[in-house]
Structure formats: C-alpha cells, structure tokens
Scaffold this motif. Sequence first.
Motif, short mmCIF file in Angstrom:
data_model
loop_
_atom_site.label_atom_id
_atom_site.label_comp_id
_atom_site.label_asym_id
_atom_site.label_seq_id
_atom_site.Cartn_x
_atom_site.Cartn_y
_atom_site.Cartn_z
N THR A 156 -6.18 -4.02 0.82
CA THR A 156 -6.06 -3.31 2.09
C THR A 156 -7.34 -3.42 2.92
O THR A 156 -7.28 -3.67 4.13
CB THR A 156 -5.74 -1.82 1.83
N SER A 195 -4.03 7.85 -1.80
CA SER A 195 -4.20 7.31 -3.16
C SER A 195 -5.52 7.75 -3.76
O SER A 195 -5.59 8.13 -4.94
CB SER A 195 -4.13 5.77 -3.11
N PHE A 196 -6.57 7.70 -2.95
CA PHE A 196 -7.89 8.13 -3.44
C PHE A 196 -7.89 9.60 -3.82
O PHE A 196 -8.41 9.99 -4.88
CB PHE A 196 -8.94 7.86 -2.36
N THR A 206 -4.51 0.73 -8.45
CA THR A 206 -4.75 1.30 -7.11
C THR A 206 -5.98 0.67 -6.46
O THR A 206 -5.97 0.37 -5.26
CB THR A 206 -4.92 2.82 -7.20
N SER A 227 0.83 -1.21 0.00
CA SER A 227 0.00 0.00 0.00
C SER A 227 0.86 1.26 0.00
O SER A 227 0.61 2.21 -0.75
CB SER A 227 -0.92 -0.01 1.22
N LEU A 254 -6.22 -1.24 -2.97
CA LEU A 254 -7.17 -0.78 -1.95
C LEU A 254 -8.07 -1.93 -1.48
O LEU A 254 -8.37 -2.04 -0.29
CB LEU A 254 -8.03 0.35 -2.51
N ALA A 256 -4.18 4.63 1.75
CA ALA A 256 -5.43 4.46 1.00
C ALA A 256 -6.10 5.81 0.75
O ALA A 256 -6.59 6.09 -0.35
CB ALA A 256 -6.37 3.54 1.77
N THR A 264 1.23 4.14 -3.04
CA THR A 264 0.96 5.55 -2.78
C THR A 264 2.15 6.41 -3.16
O THR A 264 2.01 7.50 -3.73
CB THR A 264 0.62 5.75 -1.29
#
Length: 354
Positions: A254, A222-223, A247, A129, A251, A219, A133
């Motif tokens: 995750t 990244s969003f 991604t 993760s 996610l 997370a 990122t």
Amino acid sequence: MSTAMSTTTSWSSTPTQPELSNAGDTVCGVICILILTLGLLGNIPAIIHFSLDLTSKIYQNEKKLCFDSLFVCISITDALICAGIFPIMLSFLEGRDGVFFKNPVFCEVWGVTWTVLPYLSVFLVAMLSFTRTYTLVSPLKTVRCKYVLGSVAAYTIFLVIRSSVPLVASTYTNTSYTYFPDSVLCQEDVPTVNTYWHLKMISNQVQLLFPIFPVSISAIVSFVVLHARKRTMDCSRKVAKMQRGATVTILLVTVLYWLCNVPVVVNYMYFHVMFRGGHTYTQMYGTVFMHWYSWPATISLSVGLNSLLNPVIYLTRMKRFREFFIKGYERIAAAEHISVTKIISQKERLRYKT
C-alpha cells in the motif's frame, strides 16, 4: 492515463519548447530496461507461485484463496506493465522517434492496454488492502472470494469499455489514440477542449485519487486492530505473528502504491487547475524537466517501478515465495550448467575424432 497531454500538441510543438536532453533520455531508457528485465524476472515467478498456491489444498481456505487470487491478479497486471515498457524504452533510446508507436494499430491496442493496466493495478491494491482489513476486524466472518473477484472482473470490463471509446465512437467524440513525443506514450488525442475533455480529466483524477482514501483508512484500521490484539493477547503468539506478517506485507504494498501513484495525481491536478486558470502550456511546462520528463516520470516510470518493486516486497516478506524463487532459479542455473557441459563435451569428442 491520457488526455492531459493530448490537448497540448499545438503548444508543445512551438519554437519555445525547451531543448530535449539526450542524457536524460538515456537515463530514462536505462530505467525502462531495468523495469522490463527485473520486473518480468520477479513477476513471472510470482504468478507461478501464487497460481500453484491456488491449486494446493494444504494451505488453502476461503480467506487465503481470496488473497492468493488477488496476488495473482496483481502479479499478472505488473508483468503486463513491465512488458508494456518495451516500446517506451525504444522510444527513449531512439530520440523519441516512436518506433512501434508509428504503427496506428499498435498505437491503438497499446494505448487501450496501457490506459487499463495502471487503473486496474490501483484497484487491485485497494481491494487487497480492504479485504485484509475486513478479515482482521471480523475474523469469524467468511470472505466471499467470488464477490471480490467479480468486482475485479466488472471493473476490468468497465475500464476496457471506457478506454475503447476513442476507437468505437471517434465520430462522436472526435478523438483517437496518437503518439506524443513529450509523454512518450500513445494517448487519447482530444483536439478541442470540450465537455468530454473536462469529464475525461476529472475521471482520470477520481479513478486514481479515490482509492487512496479506502486504502489509507484500511491501513490505519489494520494497525489499530493489530496493536489492540497485541495488548490484549486474545490470540496465540503464532497466529498473531502470522497476522502481523501478512498485514505488514499488504501495508508495504500500500505504501509503495502511495509513493508511485500519488505523483501522477498531483501532475493531473496541477495541469487541470492551472489550465482552467488561464495559464498556457508554456507557462506550466516551460522547463526541460516539466516539458519532457514530468509526464513520462509520473505516468510511465513510476508505474513501472511500482510493478518492479512489488516482487521485491514478496521476496523479503514471504518465506514460501522466497524459497520458491530461489529454488526455481537454482534449477534454471543447474539446467544451463548441464547443457553447457554437454556442449563442451561434444566439442571435445569431435576434436578428438578429428
């Protein structure tokens, strides 16, 4: 993931313990069978697929090399976890008799291995993760794969050393790996509540809880980055689609990690806080579920389900892996069909001769 149940052996064997549910053990045994079979059927092809990607120069660059390496590590860890469910499955189906766990050497080796694998799995998801990122935030910077894999190797060595303490320093720590029917595991047995016990409990919680924060932050970042790029359209649609797909896959891995690993952290914290508050084990785990199933559900089954479901995410999110998976099993089915046809034809020839 040990020590929590180890101090409760004298309590859990008291006459006040709730009666074991045979139906509950059967259900847990069936779940273990599904984890063992489906987990290996999914993770072994994943290991082969990502390993082949590592040797392919067509799709490879430093960034993808790092991701594929982490996926190989995660798939290997998941496959070992699914295979490690086997003695737990037998124990559930044999009335928690222990079966293989009765052997002291097997109990020690399995105990060390099972203590290492869940923590390593959590660390690998956190690294995956975080790396993803980093590549989104700094797309022009190169990911140093050797540093990422070096961190994984160093942490694995640390976990092995930490888990081997009961074997090499049992004289000083007064600990050993013992089978506990209520958790259906070989765990580190700390017979007295001392400083080492408290440090062990805190260590267990920190190692499971700490990765949640960087994983959650990664997370969110990244969003936000993907949403901002979608609005500014600073990259081509094809590249943006590929970035979103990769991604979203990470996610999902995750989120699955969250769902499967947070319950054991909650159980550890509940046990530690209540125990320090003066509550007895019977007060904390007096019901059938809490006594016989809370630890197996959070330590064994949830971890196993995480390892089982990771390949499902790969199948649904990765087109190349899905094609590899389908073609592989089609070839196996075709080979079996050919072998069966040959056997039938041979029998017909023998029958014709006679």
